[in-house]
Design a protein around this motif. Structure first.
Motif, PDB file in Angstrom:
ATOM      1  N   LEU A 130      -4.845  10.005  -0.925  1.00 38.96           N
ATOM      2  CA  LEU A 130      -4.008   8.840  -0.634  1.00 38.96           C
ATOM      3  C   LEU A 130      -3.297   8.960   0.706  1.00 38.96           C
ATOM      4  O   LEU A 130      -3.011   7.950   1.351  1.00 38.96           O
ATOM      5  CB  LEU A 130      -2.976   8.628  -1.752  1.00 38.96           C
ATOM      6  N   TRP A 131      -3.006  10.173   1.150  1.00 39.45           N
ATOM      7  CA  TRP A 131      -2.188  10.353   2.345  1.00 39.45           C
ATOM      8  C   TRP A 131      -2.950  10.869   3.557  1.00 39.45           C
ATOM      9  O   TRP A 131      -2.439  10.779   4.678  1.00 39.45           O
ATOM     10  CB  TRP A 131      -0.996  11.251   2.034  1.00 39.45           C
ATOM     11  N   ALA A 150      -4.772  -1.713   0.792  1.00 39.16           N
ATOM     12  CA  ALA A 150      -5.275  -0.796   1.811  1.00 39.16           C
ATOM     13  C   ALA A 150      -6.588  -1.291   2.413  1.00 39.16           C
ATOM     14  O   ALA A 150      -6.848  -1.083   3.603  1.00 39.16           O
ATOM     15  CB  ALA A 150      -5.465   0.593   1.219  1.00 39.16           C
ATOM     16  N   CYS A 153       2.661   1.721  -3.333  1.00 31.81           N
ATOM     17  CA  CYS A 153       1.718   2.150  -4.374  1.00 31.81           C
ATOM     18  C   CYS A 153       1.356   3.617  -4.208  1.00 31.81           C
ATOM     19  O   CYS A 153       1.283   4.359  -5.190  1.00 31.81           O
ATOM     20  CB  CYS A 153       0.460   1.285  -4.347  1.00 31.81           C
ATOM     21  N   ARG A 154       1.152   4.043  -2.958  1.00 28.38           N
ATOM     22  CA  ARG A 154       0.872   5.461  -2.707  1.00 28.38           C
ATOM     23  C   ARG A 154       2.035   6.331  -3.180  1.00 28.38           C
ATOM     24  O   ARG A 154       1.828   7.383  -3.803  1.00 28.38           O
ATOM     25  CB  ARG A 154       0.646   5.708  -1.212  1.00 28.38           C
ATOM     26  N   GLY A 192      -2.890  -1.275  -4.827  1.00 27.55           N
ATOM     27  CA  GLY A 192      -2.862  -0.450  -3.629  1.00 27.55           C
ATOM     28  C   GLY A 192      -4.212  -0.417  -2.936  1.00 27.55           C
ATOM     29  O   GLY A 192      -4.298  -0.504  -1.704  1.00 27.55           O
ATOM     30  N   ASP A 199       0.841  -1.206   0.000  1.00 30.05           N
ATOM     31  CA  ASP A 199       0.000   0.000   0.000  1.00 30.05           C
ATOM     32  C   ASP A 199       0.872   1.251   0.000  1.00 30.05           C
ATOM     33  O   ASP A 199       0.680   2.169  -0.802  1.00 30.05           O
ATOM     34  CB  ASP A 199      -0.924  -0.038   1.215  1.00 30.05           C
ATOM     35  N   ALA A 243      -7.610   6.951   2.105  1.00 24.97           N
ATOM     36  CA  ALA A 243      -6.780   6.290   1.093  1.00 24.97           C
ATOM     37  C   ALA A 243      -7.628   5.518   0.077  1.00 24.97           C
ATOM     38  O   ALA A 243      -7.321   5.540  -1.125  1.00 24.97           O
ATOM     39  CB  ALA A 243      -5.762   5.364   1.740  1.00 24.97           C
ATOM     40  N   THR A 303       1.801   8.985  -6.143  1.00 24.68           N
ATOM     41  CA  THR A 303       2.077  10.368  -5.756  1.00 24.68           C
ATOM     42  C   THR A 303       3.153  10.974  -6.654  1.00 24.68           C
ATOM     43  O   THR A 303       3.005  12.106  -7.132  1.00 24.68           O
ATOM     44  CB  THR A 303       2.512  10.444  -4.279  1.00 24.68           C
ATOM     45  N   GLY A 354      -8.858   7.845  -2.398  1.00 24.55           N
ATOM     46  CA  GLY A 354      -7.753   8.260  -3.268  1.00 24.55           C
ATOM     47  C   GLY A 354      -7.454   7.225  -4.332  1.00 24.55           C
ATOM     48  O   GLY A 354      -7.240   7.565  -5.496  1.00 24.55           O
ATOM     49  N   TYR A 355      -7.430   5.977  -3.915  1.00 21.80           N
ATOM     50  CA  TYR A 355      -7.200   4.910  -4.893  1.00 21.80           C
ATOM     51  C   TYR A 355      -8.336   4.831  -5.907  1.00 21.80           C
ATOM     52  O   TYR A 355      -8.102   4.649  -7.103  1.00 21.80           O
ATOM     53  CB  TYR A 355      -7.025   3.562  -4.198  1.00 21.80           C
TER      54      TYR A 355
END
Length: 174
Positions: A65-66, A133, A8-9, A129, A5, A71, A13, A74-75
């Protein structure tokens, strides 16, 4: 442990940040808007809003994502954006339309199948990811985080320089 995870973030990013920043630099945004002209389903009046939406989606995906607890959103945003980007490229290639790759704010030349492969690979990263996650707990080892972020960032750099790699690895023309 969820280092997949984190990696992938980091990769997404690096790619989305470079893309958004590249498009926002002087001349980058105007060039990106102009590059949308050959896309038949985006009318002249919609080009600028589509370009703004693209940059906003890239930036929002990074933030989501952060930010703790977001998250998965975000994904999902990354998967959706990459699906739209990829479908646009595939449709353009199938129609014989000459699209210019301004993914990172500069003109990387005409869209080719390797751009589709790059986007498909990024989509796979986003799905992996998302799965990581959604199914595991967050890793806590700082050294593991550092390694995962480093690996993700290096993979992101490779992705960002994809056009250069495709050129180097292509058959020489005579």
């Amino acid at each position: 442990m969820n280092y997949l995870d984190i990696g992938c973030r980091a990769l997404l990013t690096a790619v989305f940040a470079t893309a958004a920043i590249g498009k926002m630099r002087p001349g980058g945004f105007a060039g990106f808007v102009a590059s949308l002209a050959p896309i038949r389903w985006i009318g002249a009046a919609a080009r600028r809003p589509a370009a703004v939406a693209t940059v906003a989606a890239e930036a929002a995906a990074i933030l989501l994502l952060w930010i703790p607890g977001t998250a998965l959103a975000g994904y999902l945003l990354a998967v959706g954006a990459l699906a739209v980007f990829t479908a646009t490229l595939v449709i353009g290639l199938r129609q014989g339309t000459t699209l210019r790759c301004r993914c990172f704010g500069y003109d990387a030349g005409p869209v080719r199948p390797h751009h589709v492969a790059r986007n498909l690979g990024l989509g796979v990263v986003a799905v992996l990811g998302l799965a990581a996650a959604a199914t595991t707990t967050m890793a806590t080892d700082p050294a593991g985080w550092a390694i995962a972020i480093l690996v993700g960032a290096v993979a992101g750099l490779v992705t960002i320089r994809w056009d250069d790699l495709a050129f180097v690895l292509s058959s020489p023309t005579r």
